[in-house]
Design a protein around this motif. Structure first.
Motif, mmCIF file in Angstrom:
data_model
loop_
_atom_site.group_PDB
_atom_site.id
_atom_site.type_symbol
_atom_site.label_atom_id
_atom_site.label_comp_id
_atom_site.label_asym_id
_atom_site.label_seq_id
_atom_site.Cartn_x
_atom_site.Cartn_y
_atom_site.Cartn_z
ATOM 1 N N HIS A 82 0.889 -1.161 -0.069
ATOM 2 C CA HIS A 82 -0.025 0.035 0.044
ATOM 3 C C HIS A 82 1.006 1.209 -0.090
ATOM 4 N N THR A 107 -8.404 -3.543 -3.234
ATOM 5 C CA THR A 107 -7.727 -4.420 -2.107
ATOM 6 C C THR A 107 -8.481 -5.417 -1.600
ATOM 7 N N GLU A 151 0.591 -7.711 3.678
ATOM 8 C CA GLU A 151 0.256 -6.658 3.108
ATOM 9 C C GLU A 151 1.513 -5.839 3.795
#
Ligand SMILES: Cc1ncc(COP(=O)(O)O)c(C=O)c1O
Length: 374
Positions: free
Chosen positions: A136, A145, A161
């Motif tokens: 991100h 997402t 992530e």
């Protein structure tokens, strides 16, 4: 006082009393010789879990270690394939190689600068990876997402992530870091929540992953001299934990200031060849980074004007992962549409940090506008 310079980032704008509180706390830790571990680490982790809305927060030495630990915790082993975005910071790629796995670079979407669901599906189908690291970037995230998470789960791909840049970012009203299977962050001083040195954290809601990460960050210890796994020494320091714990008390104000700066740029810099890029409507960004795109042919002259006006800038990032000299011996595949390369040539980041003033923002915007008037 009229402004004649703006740094890209400055680390010295603290709230009243912050410095005194920190130094007092350091003195206390020093008196107790509490340098590694101790209650301050647990207090920080509780504060992080509350803010990020993750059941477990595990402090560690830095954001790169956090990714390596997460990869190991989910079970990525030697020679297994891991998808990484072609546009990220090198640490994402490095972490995969450091755990003995093989990176596959997957291109990002040219508009959002992040993975999109179609390319992600194609990469999973073609490469059948064990895991993927969704990154991100810039303080926002892929608008896809949630779909990427869902697809990864259905396909049996372990999704990590890398949220080094998304502390405080939300998707569909939920904390990104807190709603992942396992996410990581960096507390490098220039991050949205920065420490007084290197530090990082891992977040999860899964009890087993939490236990494994805790063991891995501390020499694989299951007891003081019993070692169940080959781990690392990736413990977080006490001074860094204290600094982070005190910073967390001001995170709402810091985020608001950063978000206002991003809003100011997007509203002020309309109709120019330099185009601010923001999060899509399902994402609440954290204001980590002010991102804009400009025709690559026009970028050098704009950079010159910023330099002449003593304005700091960034080009995050100036090269795709697959094109790094260190990549070729380790990559085992790629999906390359040329988008990461294009972004690397077109991106330009303007100054953005907590408590940047309206005068500073005005000076930057005026300089950009004047540049294109010439
Ligand atoms: C996307 C991304 N991943 C990983 C890292 C690595 O974090 P650290 O520098 O704390 O190791 C960073 C930090 O710069 C980052 O921006």
């Amino acid at each position: 006082m009229s402004i004649n310079q703006v740094p890209f980032i400055t680390l010295n704008r603290f709230e009243n009393g912050f410095r005194e509180n920190f130094l007092k706390g350091v003195e206390n830790l020093f008196e107790k010789t509490q340098f590694v571990g101790g209650p301050v680490v647990g207090e920080l982790e509780t504060g992080l879990s509350n803010f990020v809305k993750a059941k477990y927060s595990i402090g560690c030495a830095n954001g790169t270690d956090a990714i390596q630990i997460a990869l190991r915790a989910v079970g990525v082993a030697k020679n297994e394939k891991v998808l990484v975005p072609d546009m990220t910071f090198w640490a994402t790629f490095e972490a995969v190689v450091n755990v003995g796995a093989n990176p596959v670079t997957v291109d990002v979407n040219r508009e959002t600068c992040h993975w999109d669901i179609e390319t992600f599906k194609k990469a999973v189908t073609e490469f059948k990876p064990k895991a993927a690291i969704m990154v991100h970037l810039y303080g926002w995230a892929s608008p896809d997402t949630l779909e990427i998470r869902k697809f990864a789960k259905e396909a049996g791909v372990l999704l990590i992530e890398d949220g080094a840049q998304c502390f405080g970012t939300e998707i569909a009203g939920e904390s990104i870091l807190g709603s992942a299977l396992i996410s990581t962050t960096s507390f490098y001083p220039a991050k949205v929540l920065g420490a007084s040195g290197d530090a990082g954290a891992i977040f999860t809601n899964d009890e087993t992953l939490n236990q494994t990460c805790r063991i891995l960050i501390n020499h694989g210890r299951t007891d003081h001299y019993s070692h169940g796994l080959i781990g690392w020494n990736s413990r977080i320091g006490a001074y860094e934990s204290l600094f982070l714990k005190l910073s967390l008390e001001h995170i709402t104000a810091r985020l608001e200031s950063r978000r206002n700066a991003i809003k100011y740029y997007s509203e002020s810099l309309q109709g120019l060849p330099f185009k601010p890029v923001n999060a899509t409507s399902n994402i609440k960004e954290n204001g980590y980074c002010a991102v804009g795109m400009v025709d690559p042919a026009l970028r050098p002259a704009l950079i010159e004007s910023l330099k002449k006006a003593n304005i700091g800038f960034g080009t995050i990032y100036p090269g795709a992962m697959s094109l790094q000299a260190g990549a070729k011996d380790h990559m085992v595949g790629s999906i390359d549409y040329g988008n990461a390369h294009h972004i690397s040539q077109a991106v330009l980041n303007l100054p953005c940090f907590a408590y940047i003033t309206k005068e500073e923002l005005e000076y930057v915007c005026q300089t950009v506008k004047n540049h294109f008037k010439k």
